[in-house]
Scaffold this motif. Structure first.
Motif, PDB file in Angstrom:
ATOM      1  N   LYS A 166      -9.146   4.920  -1.676  1.00  0.00           N
ATOM      2  CA  LYS A 166      -9.187   5.764  -3.764  1.00  0.00           C
ATOM      3  C   LYS A 166      -8.528   5.348  -4.862  1.00  0.00           C
ATOM      4  O   LYS A 166      -9.170   5.133  -6.044  1.00  0.00           O
ATOM      5  CB  LYS A 166      -9.846   7.274  -3.320  1.00  0.00           C
ATOM      6  CG  LYS A 166     -10.556   8.182  -2.268  1.00  0.00           C
ATOM      7  CD  LYS A 166     -10.184   9.505  -2.358  1.00  0.00           C
ATOM      8  CE  LYS A 166     -11.962  10.208  -1.859  1.00  0.00           C
ATOM      9  NZ  LYS A 166     -11.835  11.349  -1.083  1.00  0.00           N
ATOM     10  N   LEU A 167      -7.406   5.157  -4.588  1.00  0.00           N
ATOM     11  CA  LEU A 167      -6.335   4.812  -5.877  1.00  0.00           C
ATOM     12  C   LEU A 167      -6.721   3.628  -5.555  1.00  0.00           C
ATOM     13  O   LEU A 167      -7.252   2.951  -6.792  1.00  0.00           O
ATOM     14  CB  LEU A 167      -4.379   4.892  -4.645  1.00  0.00           C
ATOM     15  CG  LEU A 167      -4.266   6.485  -4.446  1.00  0.00           C
ATOM     16  CD1 LEU A 167      -2.821   6.206  -3.982  1.00  0.00           C
ATOM     17  CD2 LEU A 167      -3.447   6.349  -6.323  1.00  0.00           C
ATOM     18  N   TYR A 168      -6.790   2.414  -4.603  1.00  0.00           N
ATOM     19  CA  TYR A 168      -6.888   0.903  -5.318  1.00  0.00           C
ATOM     20  C   TYR A 168      -8.593   0.779  -5.874  1.00  0.00           C
ATOM     21  O   TYR A 168      -9.023  -0.333  -6.752  1.00  0.00           O
ATOM     22  CB  TYR A 168      -6.371   0.093  -4.103  1.00  0.00           C
ATOM     23  CG  TYR A 168      -5.198   0.137  -4.132  1.00  0.00           C
ATOM     24  CD1 TYR A 168      -4.086   0.823  -2.852  1.00  0.00           C
ATOM     25  CD2 TYR A 168      -4.584  -0.101  -5.147  1.00  0.00           C
ATOM     26  CE1 TYR A 168      -3.093   0.747  -3.064  1.00  0.00           C
ATOM     27  CE2 TYR A 168      -2.677  -0.545  -5.352  1.00  0.00           C
ATOM     28  CZ  TYR A 168      -2.358  -0.120  -4.025  1.00  0.00           C
ATOM     29  OH  TYR A 168      -0.366   0.123  -3.793  1.00  0.00           O
ATOM     30  N   PHE A 218       0.786  -1.424   0.024  1.00  0.00           N
ATOM     31  CA  PHE A 218       0.406   0.168   0.288  1.00  0.00           C
ATOM     32  C   PHE A 218       1.398   1.377  -0.156  1.00  0.00           C
ATOM     33  O   PHE A 218       2.434   0.736  -0.204  1.00  0.00           O
ATOM     34  CB  PHE A 218      -1.177   0.190   1.215  1.00  0.00           C
ATOM     35  CG  PHE A 218      -2.153  -0.939   1.248  1.00  0.00           C
ATOM     36  CD1 PHE A 218      -2.089  -2.376   1.614  1.00  0.00           C
ATOM     37  CD2 PHE A 218      -3.022  -0.764   0.182  1.00  0.00           C
ATOM     38  CE1 PHE A 218      -3.568  -3.705   1.378  1.00  0.00           C
ATOM     39  CE2 PHE A 218      -3.934  -1.822  -0.019  1.00  0.00           C
ATOM     40  CZ  PHE A 218      -4.169  -2.717   0.575  1.00  0.00           C
ATOM     41  N   PHE A 219       0.130   2.278   0.002  1.00  0.00           N
ATOM     42  CA  PHE A 219       0.820   3.273  -0.170  1.00  0.00           C
ATOM     43  C   PHE A 219       0.879   4.048   0.761  1.00  0.00           C
ATOM     44  O   PHE A 219       0.018   4.368   2.169  1.00  0.00           O
ATOM     45  CB  PHE A 219       0.321   4.594  -1.724  1.00  0.00           C
ATOM     46  CG  PHE A 219       0.213   4.727  -1.684  1.00  0.00           C
ATOM     47  CD1 PHE A 219      -0.351   3.894  -3.112  1.00  0.00           C
ATOM     48  CD2 PHE A 219       1.345   5.174  -3.009  1.00  0.00           C
ATOM     49  CE1 PHE A 219      -0.555   2.763  -4.221  1.00  0.00           C
ATOM     50  CE2 PHE A 219       0.898   5.007  -5.066  1.00  0.00           C
ATOM     51  CZ  PHE A 219       0.098   3.709  -5.270  1.00  0.00           C
ATOM     52  N   MET A 220       2.278   3.633   1.909  1.00  0.00           N
ATOM     53  CA  MET A 220       2.027   4.272   3.273  1.00  0.00           C
ATOM     54  C   MET A 220       2.429   5.691   3.585  1.00  0.00           C
ATOM     55  O   MET A 220       2.169   5.998   4.683  1.00  0.00           O
ATOM     56  CB  MET A 220       3.801   3.489   3.990  1.00  0.00           C
ATOM     57  CG  MET A 220       4.107   1.669   3.070  1.00  0.00           C
ATOM     58  SD  MET A 220       2.383   0.912   3.753  1.00  0.00           S
ATOM     59  CE  MET A 220       3.186   0.566   5.124  1.00  0.00           C
ATOM     60  N   ASP A 221       2.371   6.610   2.677  1.00  0.00           N
ATOM     61  CA  ASP A 221       2.480   7.874   2.991  1.00  0.00           C
ATOM     62  C   ASP A 221       1.099   8.408   2.935  1.00  0.00           C
ATOM     63  O   ASP A 221       1.074   9.486   2.967  1.00  0.00           O
ATOM     64  CB  ASP A 221       3.562   8.649   2.357  1.00  0.00           C
ATOM     65  CG  ASP A 221       5.116   8.307   2.932  1.00  0.00           C
ATOM     66  OD1 ASP A 221       5.654   9.206   1.887  1.00  0.00           O
ATOM     67  OD2 ASP A 221       5.203   8.025   3.671  1.00  0.00           O
ATOM     68  N   LYS A 222      -0.310   7.538   2.293  1.00  0.00           N
ATOM     69  CA  LYS A 222      -1.131   7.942   2.054  1.00  0.00           C
ATOM     70  C   LYS A 222      -2.255   7.166   3.539  1.00  0.00           C
ATOM     71  O   LYS A 222      -1.960   6.386   3.872  1.00  0.00           O
ATOM     72  CB  LYS A 222      -1.270   8.008   0.337  1.00  0.00           C
ATOM     73  CG  LYS A 222      -0.655   8.349  -0.289  1.00  0.00           C
ATOM     74  CD  LYS A 222      -1.121   9.549  -0.361  1.00  0.00           C
ATOM     75  CE  LYS A 222      -0.214  10.169  -1.568  1.00  0.00           C
ATOM     76  NZ  LYS A 222      -0.046  11.226  -1.119  1.00  0.00           N
ATOM     77  N   GLU A 225      -6.864   7.689   1.874  1.00  0.00           N
ATOM     78  CA  GLU A 225      -6.571   7.716   0.020  1.00  0.00           C
ATOM     79  C   GLU A 225      -5.874   6.486  -0.851  1.00  0.00           C
ATOM     80  O   GLU A 225      -5.820   6.217  -1.620  1.00  0.00           O
ATOM     81  CB  GLU A 225      -4.984   8.857   0.701  1.00  0.00           C
ATOM     82  CG  GLU A 225      -5.816   9.727   0.898  1.00  0.00           C
ATOM     83  CD  GLU A 225      -4.264  10.884   1.587  1.00  0.00           C
ATOM     84  OE1 GLU A 225      -3.170  10.409   1.737  1.00  0.00           O
ATOM     85  OE2 GLU A 225      -5.067  12.023   1.212  1.00  0.00           O
ATOM     86  N   ASN A 226      -5.556   4.828   0.510  1.00  0.00           N
ATOM     87  CA  ASN A 226      -5.143   4.475  -0.267  1.00  0.00           C
ATOM     88  C   ASN A 226      -6.106   3.088  -0.847  1.00  0.00           C
ATOM     89  O   ASN A 226      -6.482   3.281  -1.998  1.00  0.00           O
ATOM     90  CB  ASN A 226      -4.880   3.006   0.618  1.00  0.00           C
ATOM     91  CG  ASN A 226      -3.385   3.425   0.886  1.00  0.00           C
ATOM     92  OD1 ASN A 226      -1.748   2.771  -0.025  1.00  0.00           O
ATOM     93  ND2 ASN A 226      -3.084   3.868   1.687  1.00  0.00           N
TER      94      ASN A 226
END
Lengths: 157, 217
Positions: free
Chosen positions: B96-98, B85-89, B93-94
């Protein structure tokens, strides 16, 4: 292979969430591509021996990297991570991701190829130095840029 | 969603798994046990990695995963510390991305599970504790309607309170008899109390596959 549209949806959110990175990239590629396209005002046939004509290649290549980079690499927890890694355990294949980046690259290069071609022909005709080089130069120039972009897309893991 | 390994052996320079054959049945929790280095994580990666090199066949509901990977990946929930996953998000937000990457992603299911586990979608993933990160992954997996859960050493270091809640959720998940769970663990108590079947690996080999009650004996 046909894209499922999933990666484009992902990219839309990526651009939103990494606005800053895309903005910096955009500023840089506008600057670099602007330089490169303007240098197409140098008529190739009359000046092909001049190294300035060939130096045009480098800002263009850098500009392509600046354009592609935010789609290829993200900064995450202090490290640069390839987008393939972030999507490796999802339903999108690496092939699909690469295909989308190739489409973006192709559209990007084509726009500047058209602009370069128009400028080069215009300056060659006006300067009276039109020749086969005037036609071939933008074609080969942008083909090489495109191929190097393809190499970048396929080089990351 | 049933997962079956048919004579699966790793190939290439890093070949390790040898002739693995067993089935993870839907409606049951199958434990995968073995010492460190036995091949448990390698087995999970063999299922998950697009370019995994192996001989034999891995089937999900009878279909070879190499032939329909993209369809199958929609229904696999892989829960592991290695998840990307996007650790800074934030968790939200993750999502929404995925979300757009899956055929089905129910944000209301994600929110419900996050709420149930006492986790905020506004929390940055990289700032979550290990337990919170795993809870987030469970919620995420539930949201894309996973029918096969692969859990790689998720309970190591879990506090007893959360572990109890975690297994409660897991048992609820398999009550849906279309869901299969394969879970690796070192902890014998978990095998005895929560697993229906146990596959034991040693040095890349499957040494036994039996009902958990037989394993306990």
């Amino acid at each position: 292979m046909k894209s499922s549209g999933k990666i484009e949806t992902f990219d839309a959110v990526l651009r939103e969430q990494y606005k800053y990175e895309f903005l910096i990239g955009k500023f840089l590629w506008i600057l670099l591509m602007g330089i490169s396209v303007l240098m197409m005002l140098i008529p190739y046939e009359a000046n092909w021996k001049e190294s300035l004509v060939h130096v045009t290649f480098f800002p263009a290549e850098l500009g392509v990297f600046m354009y592609l980079r935010p789609y290829m690499i993200v900064q995450d927890k202090g490290k640069q991570v390839s987008i393939y890694q972030k999507l490796k355990w999802t339903p999108v294949s690496r092939k699909e991701i690469r295909l989308s980046r190739v489409k973006y690259l192709s559209a990007f290069c084509f726009k500047f190829f058209v602009a370069s071609m128009l400028l080069q022909q215009m300056t060659s005709f006006v300067g009276g130095s039109f020749g086969i080089g005037s036609l071939l130069y933008p074609i080969i120039f942008w083909l090489l840029i495109w191929l190097i972009g393809i190499g970048y897309i396929y080089s990351l893991k | 969603m049933e997962l079956s390994f048919e004579k699966v052996s790793g190939t290439g320079k890093k070949a390790f798994l040898q002739n693995i054959s067993f089935t993870v049945k839907e409606g049951y929790i199958t434990g995968l046990i073995g010492a460190n280095g036995a091949g448990k994580t390698t087995l999970f990666h063999t299922v998950m990695d697009e370019n995994a090199k192996y001989e034999g066949v891995i089937r999900i509901d009878g279909q070879d995963i190499k032939e329909c990977r993209e369809t199958i990946m929609n229904r696999i929930g892989f829960i592991s510390e290695e998840q990307q996953f996007f650790m800074d998000k934030t968790a939200g937000e993750n999502v929404k991305l995925y979300a757009g990457v899956y055929d089905v992603f129910k944000e209301e299911v994600f929110s419900e599970f996050m709420h149930r586990m006492g986790l905020s979608p506004g929390k940055t993933v990289g700032k979550m504790s290990r337990g919170e990160y795993l809870k987030f992954q469970v919620a995420f997996a539930m949201a894309h309607d996973s029918k096969l859960f692969l859990l790689d050493e998720v309970t190591a270091g879990m506090d007893p309170v959360f572990k109890k809640e975690f297994f409660k959720i897991l048992h609820e998940i398999v009550q849906d008899e279309t869901v299969a769970v394969l879970m690796s663990t070192h902890i014998k108590e978990e095998v005895d109390m929560h697993m229906d079947y146990v596959a034991r690996l040693e040095c890349g080999h499957l040494v036994s596959f039996k009902e958990a009650s037989e394993e306990a004996e």
